[in-house]
Every structure is written in structure tokens, then in C-alpha cells.
Write an enzyme that holds these catalytic residues in place. Structure first.
Site, PDB file in Angstrom:
ATOM      1  N   LYS A  52     -29.204  20.864  36.629  1.00 33.97           N
ATOM      2  CA  LYS A  52     -28.759  19.971  37.711  1.00 33.97           C
ATOM      3  C   LYS A  52     -29.888  19.016  38.107  1.00 33.97           C
ATOM      4  O   LYS A  52     -29.654  17.837  38.376  1.00 33.97           O
ATOM      5  CB  LYS A  52     -28.300  20.799  38.922  1.00 33.97           C
ATOM      6  CG  LYS A  52     -26.962  21.490  38.688  1.00 33.97           C
ATOM      7  CD  LYS A  52     -26.622  22.512  39.765  1.00 33.97           C
ATOM      8  CE  LYS A  52     -25.371  23.298  39.393  1.00 33.97           C
ATOM      9  NZ  LYS A  52     -25.076  24.406  40.311  1.00 33.97           N
ATOM     10  N   GLN A  96     -27.510  27.603  45.457  1.00 34.62           N
ATOM     11  CA  GLN A  96     -27.015  28.115  44.172  1.00 34.62           C
ATOM     12  C   GLN A  96     -26.389  29.509  44.349  1.00 34.62           C
ATOM     13  O   GLN A  96     -27.006  30.418  44.891  1.00 34.62           O
ATOM     14  CB  GLN A  96     -28.162  28.163  43.145  1.00 34.62           C
ATOM     15  CG  GLN A  96     -27.749  28.627  41.767  1.00 34.62           C
ATOM     16  CD  GLN A  96     -26.733  27.710  41.083  1.00 34.62           C
ATOM     17  OE1 GLN A  96     -26.847  26.487  41.137  1.00 34.62           O
ATOM     18  NE2 GLN A  96     -25.731  28.298  40.452  1.00 34.62           N
ATOM     19  N   ASP A 119     -20.763  20.614  47.293  1.00 32.56           N
ATOM     20  CA  ASP A 119     -20.085  21.616  46.451  1.00 32.56           C
ATOM     21  C   ASP A 119     -18.622  21.801  46.890  1.00 32.56           C
ATOM     22  O   ASP A 119     -17.842  22.450  46.193  1.00 32.56           O
ATOM     23  CB  ASP A 119     -20.812  22.960  46.547  1.00 32.56           C
ATOM     24  CG  ASP A 119     -21.572  23.301  45.267  1.00 32.56           C
ATOM     25  OD1 ASP A 119     -21.256  22.696  44.221  1.00 32.56           O
ATOM     26  OD2 ASP A 119     -22.459  24.170  45.307  1.00 32.56           O
TER      27      ASP A 119
END
Ligand SMILES: NC(=O)c1ccc[n+]([C@@H]2O[C@H](COP(=O)([O-])OP(=O)(O)OC[C@H]3O[C@@H](n4cnc5c(N)ncnc54)[C@H](OP(=O)(O)O)[C@@H]3O)[C@@H](O)[C@H]2O)c1
Length: 292
Positions: A52, A96, A119
Site C-alpha cells: 500500500k 491494518q 476503508d
């Protein structure tokens, strides 16, 4: 001839669109920023975060990653999220998944401001998604929708069957596919581990989406001739011929279904790269929103 829906190729196209949008922002003195929190030593999570970071660098998004040991107290993670929330440099925040077992993941994720929730996991954004409001859409379902529309397989009027009802894939994808929207308008069925006669249902799918987490679970006799198959699954299986000792396969028995379907996504190189690209899209969108 079966069409292979190439996630790497589509990602390349979308990334070049994102770069153009970022250039416009830069002309206005704004650089999109993503704050990342990585806790613990899960090797896969470290790989994902590195990928990422590399993606962000490629398109011109600024990133800062806080890497913390697995025994970090939850309050410390919440304090970092709060500092990203209040720092104008960061338009998106990513914690994460998975967090170590002693942490309440929902509490940490919910701490992210909905306006920086790139997200798309915050209940506020999930609610907006369901009612069809503009919002951050979770990256994997968003990537699947882009794959379908950009490859010319509009879900409109089609029967879409999703196997898997997780909050990060199956449920938000169902919410997207069922929206009253020209890029959606599907008739949606969601299946899960308690579904009876799964094959009977999957065989009725015009679009079959597998998000199960079980290697090659969807066999050829579960798929209708001419279906479009999207394989979200990523599973490691032993492969002594590889240096790593393993390789990745999806939830669909790819080789067995290949000849009978209209189109299919490979694993790797299908939904995975699209998920990463939609994170870049959402972070850029958040930076654009900050100017409104
Ligand atoms: N490519 C990407 O970017 C990406 C992103 C996210 C996830 N993934 C992959 O996608 C897969 C699914 O991830 P997830 O997070 O959604 O998994 P998850 O939270 O474990 O959910 C799996 C779903 O599959 C259902 N299921 C399990 N066994 C089944 C069976 N025998 N028959 C029918 N349904 C069954 C479960 O049903 P119940 O609800 O009844 O338990 C559950 O709803 C994994 O391989 C994951 O690595 C890939």
C-alpha cells in the site's frame, strides 16, 4: 473464448486517472495523505502495508506508517488514530486488520473520523452505503463493482449470487449491487455456511461472486454455463515446487470452470490489485472533499 478480467490492467487504468486527479489537487497546493497504523508482526499484514505504501508513492499520495509491537496498549493505538484525525496532512486513515487479539477492533476502527474512513468500515459510512448516499465504499466490494462495469458486465437486471456474508466483502457488496443505480440494479442472493443446497443457488447466478476463504471451493458443477465469475478468495496452498513452499489460489476451482464461463477473475491478479487501487481512490476522494 473466456474473458480473463485482469485486475492489474484495470488498476493501471484507474491509477492513471487517480494521478491526474492528484495533479489537479497539487496545483491547488494539496497533497493527499494517508496515515497507516500497523500493529504486531503478522507477515501478511506487513506485506500488505508495504504494498500500500508503494502504491501511494506511485500515484503521489503522502504516507506515514506507525509500526507498533503486538503488546501495544489499545489506548496508544486510539491516541495515534486521534492524532491522525486532527492532522490536516492526513485525508485517510488505515488501521491494518487484523489487530492483535487483546484489542477491540471495532472500538479502534470506529474511532476513525467518518470523513477519513477510506476503508469504508465506519458504521456511519456503512449506513450511508446501504441507503445509497455518496460515501466511502469498502475497497474490496468497490473494486469488484469497478471490475464488472469497466469490463462491460453491467449487473443491471442480472442475478448476482454472493457466497460469503462478511462485513468487509459480502454484505457491502450486496448493498452495492442492489442499489437503484444504472451501474447496479442487480437481483441479489447472499449465501453462507448455513445455506441449503448451495449449488442449486449458485447455478442460477448470472454473476457469481465467491468470498469464502476456502481454496477452490466453487466447483465446475456449481457454475452456470456463460456466467461471469468474480473470485475474491485468496488462499495459500502448499506448493513444494516454489521457493516459498506455497502459492495463492482463489475460492473458485479456476481451471475447472474456465472453459464454461463467459468471464472470470484470476487469483492472483484479479480482485487483489483492485482492492489496493480503491484505497488510493478513496484517499484522493477524501482530499478532494476537504476542499469543498
Ligand atoms: N482480494 C482481496 O482484496 C480480498 C479482500 C478481502 C478478503 N479477501 C479474501 O476473501 C475471502 C473471504 O474473506 P472474508 O473476510 O469475507 O472472510 P470471512 O469473514 O471468513 O467470511 C467468509 C464467509 O464465507 C462463508 N462460508 C464459509 N464456508 C462456507 C461454506 N462451506 N459454504 C458457504 N459459505 C461459506 C461464511 O459463512 P458464515 O457467515 O455462515 O460463517 C462467511 O460468510 C478470503 O479468502 C480472504 O482472504 C480477499
Amino acid at each position: 473464448m473466456t474473458k480473463i478480467i485482469d485486475g492489474n490492467e484495470l488498476s493501471k487504468q484507474i491509477k492513471s486517472e487517480i494521478k491526474e486527479r492528484i495533479n489537479v489537487l497539487k496545483d491547488k497546493g494539496l497533497i493527499p495523505g494517508l496515515g497507516v497504523v500497523l500493529v504486531g508482526d503478522d507477515p501478511a499484514s506487513h506485506v500488505y502495508v508495504r504494498m500500500k505504501e508503494k502504491d501511494c508513492e506511485e500515484v503521489g499520495i503522502y504516507t506515514e506508517t506507525k509500526r507498533l509491537p503486538k503488546d501495544t496498549p489499545q489506548q496508544e493505538i486510539i491516541d495515534i488514530v486521534d492524532s491522525f484525525n486532527s492532522d490536516e496532512k492526513f485525508h485517510g486513515i488505515l488501521v491494518q486488520h487484523p489487530l492483535p487479539g487483546h484489542m477491540d477492533e471495532v472500538e479502534v476502527f470506529d474511532r476513525i473520523l467518518p470523513a477519513k474512513d477510506v476503508d469504508g468500515f465506519h458504521p456511519f459510512n456503512v449506513g450511508k452505503l446501504l441507503i445509497g448516499d455518496n460515501t466511502f465504499v469498502a475497497c474490496t466490494p468497490y473494486g469488484v463493482m469497478e471490475m464488472l462495469t469497466r469490463s462491460g458486465y453491467s449487473p443491471e437486471g442480472k442475478h448476482a449470487v454472493i457466497v460469503g456474508r462478511s462485513t468487509i466483502v459480502g454484505k457491502p457488496l450486496a448493498a452495492l449491487l442492489v442499489q437503484k443505480d444504472k451501474h447496479a440494479n442487480a437481483t441479489v442472493t447472499i449465501c453462507h455456511s448455513r445455506t441449503k443446497d448451495l449449488g442449486e443457488i449458485t447455478r442460477t447466478a448470472d454473476i457469481l461472486i465467491a468470498a469464502i476463504g476456502s481454496p477452490r471451493f466453487i466447483k465446475a458443477d456449481m457454475v452456470r454455463d456463460g456466467a461471469v465469475v468474480i473470485d475474491v478468495g485468496v488462499n495459500r496452498i502448499d506448493d513444494p515446487s516454489r521457493k516459498s513452499g506455497y502459492r495463492l489460489v482463489g475460492d473458485v476451482d479456476y481451471e475447472a470452470v474456465l472453459d464454461k464461463v463467459e468471464a472470470i477473475t484470476p487469483v492472483p491478479g484479479g480482485v487483489g490489485p483492485m482492492t489496493r487501487t480503491m484505497l488510493l481512490n478513496n484517499t484522493t476522494l477524501s482530499a478532494e472533499n476537504s476542499l469543498k
